[in-house]
Motif scaffolding. Sequence first.
Motif, mmCIF file in Angstrom:
data_model
loop_
_atom_site.group_PDB
_atom_site.id
_atom_site.type_symbol
_atom_site.label_atom_id
_atom_site.label_comp_id
_atom_site.label_asym_id
_atom_site.label_seq_id
_atom_site.Cartn_x
_atom_site.Cartn_y
_atom_site.Cartn_z
ATOM 1 N N SER A 3 1.170 4.997 5.136
ATOM 2 C CA SER A 3 0.376 4.832 3.917
ATOM 3 C C SER A 3 1.177 5.081 2.644
ATOM 4 O O SER A 3 0.777 4.611 1.570
ATOM 5 C CB SER A 3 -0.838 5.769 3.940
ATOM 6 N N TYR B 272 -3.229 1.855 3.649
ATOM 7 C CA TYR B 272 -2.145 1.866 4.628
ATOM 8 C C TYR B 272 -1.948 0.483 5.224
ATOM 9 O O TYR B 272 -2.710 -0.455 4.961
ATOM 10 C CB TYR B 272 -2.447 2.872 5.742
ATOM 11 N N ASN C 99 0.820 -1.210 0.000
ATOM 12 C CA ASN C 99 0.000 0.000 0.000
ATOM 13 C C ASN C 99 0.859 1.267 0.000
ATOM 14 O O ASN C 99 0.393 2.337 -0.419
ATOM 15 C CB ASN C 99 -0.934 0.023 1.207
ATOM 16 N N TYR D 7 -0.628 8.670 7.520
ATOM 17 C CA TYR D 7 -2.082 8.623 7.453
ATOM 18 C C TYR D 7 -2.750 9.836 8.107
ATOM 19 O O TYR D 7 -3.689 10.402 7.568
ATOM 20 C CB TYR D 7 -2.617 7.334 8.072
#
Length: 336
Positions: A328, A234, A225, A264
């Motif tokens: 992420s 994430y 991710n 994130y």
Amino acid sequence: MNQLLVYRCILIITFIAGSCLLYSCKDSEHYDITGDTENRVYLPVGSYTVNAYNKYVFSVTHTPAGSIGQNIGAATPVMCTHPASADLKVSFSVNKSLVDTYNAEKGTNYSQLPDGMVDFNTMELTIPQGQLSSADFLEFSIPAAKYSQLTDSAYLMPLEINSVAGTGKATVSSNRNVVYLMIRTSQTNVYSNTVAGDMVGTLISPRSGWSATLNADLGYGSLSNMFDGRTNTYWYVTPAKRVALTVNLNNTYPTIRGIRIHSYSTTYGLTSIRVSTSTDGNSWTSQGSASLSTVAAYQYIKFYSSVSARYIKLEVEGWKSASYVIMSEFDVYTSN
């Protein structure tokens, strides 16, 4: 009736015993503890006291751009346990032999500071008559221009009360007569608290073929991710703990200037990361530890000098939220 008589007898006996005790106390009424009548000259506690050692502790970090750190210096008076009966002249000296003594006791490996490294304003202080402390201070410091000469990992300088002179009667304390200047050094190739405007170079794109491994089980998501270009996908580990993320860039880049990660949300920002790089995945070079700015979800690591690497290892050492280590996106800056 008999019980009342017994009770009165008990009261009379108690009164007589108490009276005898009070009388004996009058015969022995001096119970003051005299204490140490010797006037002892000593050094007050420094900035840091660890295991009865009186220390001033500083750190220096060496970077490719120069050596940086705290302003190394301190000032201390000298004191005595009773008012001085006359002026006391207290002299000091650097006792290098105490470095070996300290190392032997603590199992450490501190080096002696090179001669001429420390500047002193004086090596003698005066405690005026009737006073408990010197009117002046012994000041010692190391100029920042000399930090680059501190090439060993740690240094120790014991500053000792050498003698007391004067017509006033006094003696040097046996356990408060030394203060230690301690300096720890480190090497780094990473800036701390870097923000977006500090970064140089361009982000590598595309990130095709990039992969990653983690030395912990994921609580959610996939490491891939980090390379999909989306900040709403994430992976995380829960609860937050030290983990090591290793990224394979699928190619060796000779002029890597920095790293960008996305955590994130600012709620889950990472606060400290140790960075290592490798060209083969076996031999690693430590680039140092970086304190990360947490003002934005994007977080940045900038190198002082560009590095050549195919593999980048991020060892997470600190975090804002105890709930997650979360990431992420992972990007790398390079220059042509």
